[in-house]
Scaffold this active site. Structure first.
Site: not given
Ligand code: 13P
Length: 251
Positions: A9, A11, A96, A98, A168, A174, A214
């Protein structure tokens, strides 16, 4: 039997040129490598056509990171599932954390997005996960079950069988703080059980449930070795071909 999947992803990262270069690097890195999983890259809308073209002729799948909850019309700035599908992309990430947190996407809105994705033959990668306070309060099972039920349990068994789930935990995204493999296994098994109670064991056993948060080459092997962890949804580590490859080959 269910598929193993490693999905990146991206982002809101990379310009179009950087994204195409990254897709080409991933393609090169995978050339001649026998993988035990499907590989997907989910990119910003602006990159889809070019990334689809870059990976053409390979087994790499391409996805969007979102789509609209409406079919078409006067929704300035939105991108429909049909538009995503028309680029040649095959997947779409929905729900997601976010999107839920920053863009206030509700379970009802996500339900519409899932239906539109399926109508347009896109595979939804549907994200669920609790925030830290919910885990600390022991509420993570309830939170995740509610997220699955509220946006997906209106589907028929046939429709549900096209869904990929990504667990997740928000506290792991992150942050560098990964769920332990045992924590991931525990909740993945619980999600599968929740699906089995509604759709039966066959549908549940065939549902791919990915871990995200992560995930990196150094911890992917341990996570993916768990029986109910069918791969990963990767953020930061998907932005470099070598670390993404390190995760893909961790199976
Ligand atoms: P990270 O791997 O950067 O922690 O992000 C995970 C994520 O949100 C994938 O959709």
């Amino acid at each position: 039997m269910r598929k193993n999947i490693v999905a990146g992803n991206w982002k809101m990262n990379t310009t179009l040129q950087e994204g195409v270069a990254l897709a080409n690097e991933i393609k090169e890195a995978l050339n001649g490598v026998e993988t035990k999983c499907d590989v997907v890259i989910a990119t910003p809308f602006t990159h889809l056509v070019s990334v689809v073209a870059a990976v053409e002729g390979t087994s790499i799948g391409v996805g969007a990171e979102n789509c609209a909850d409406k079919t078409e019309g006067a929704f300035t700035g939105e991108v429909s599932a049909k538009m995503v599908a028309s680029t040649g992309a095959q997947y779409v990430i929905l729900g997601h954390s976010e999107r839920r947190a920053y863009y206030h996407e509700t379970p009802e809105v996500l339900k519409e997005k899932v239906l539109l994705a399926l109508e347009n033959n896109l595979t939804p990668i549907f994200c669920v996960g609790e925030v830290l306070a919910e885990r600390e309060a022991g509420e993570h099972f309830n939170v995740v079950a509610a997220q699955v039920k509220e946006s997906l349990f209106n589907l028929t068994a046939d429709e549900f069988s096209k869904i990929v789930i990504a667990y997740e935990p928000v506290w792991a995204i992150g942050t560098g703080k990964t769920a332990t493999a045992d924590q991931a296994q525990e909740i993945h098994a619980f999600i599968r059980q929740t699906i089995a109670e509604k759709y039966g064991n066959e549908v549940a056993d065939n549902t791919s449930i990915l871990y995200g948060g992560s995930c990196k080459p150094s911890n992917a092997g341990e996570l993916f070795a768990k029986p109910d962890v069918d791969g990963g949804l990767i953020g930061g580590a998907a932005l470099k071909a070598d670390s993404f490859l390190g995760i893909i080959t961790a199976f």
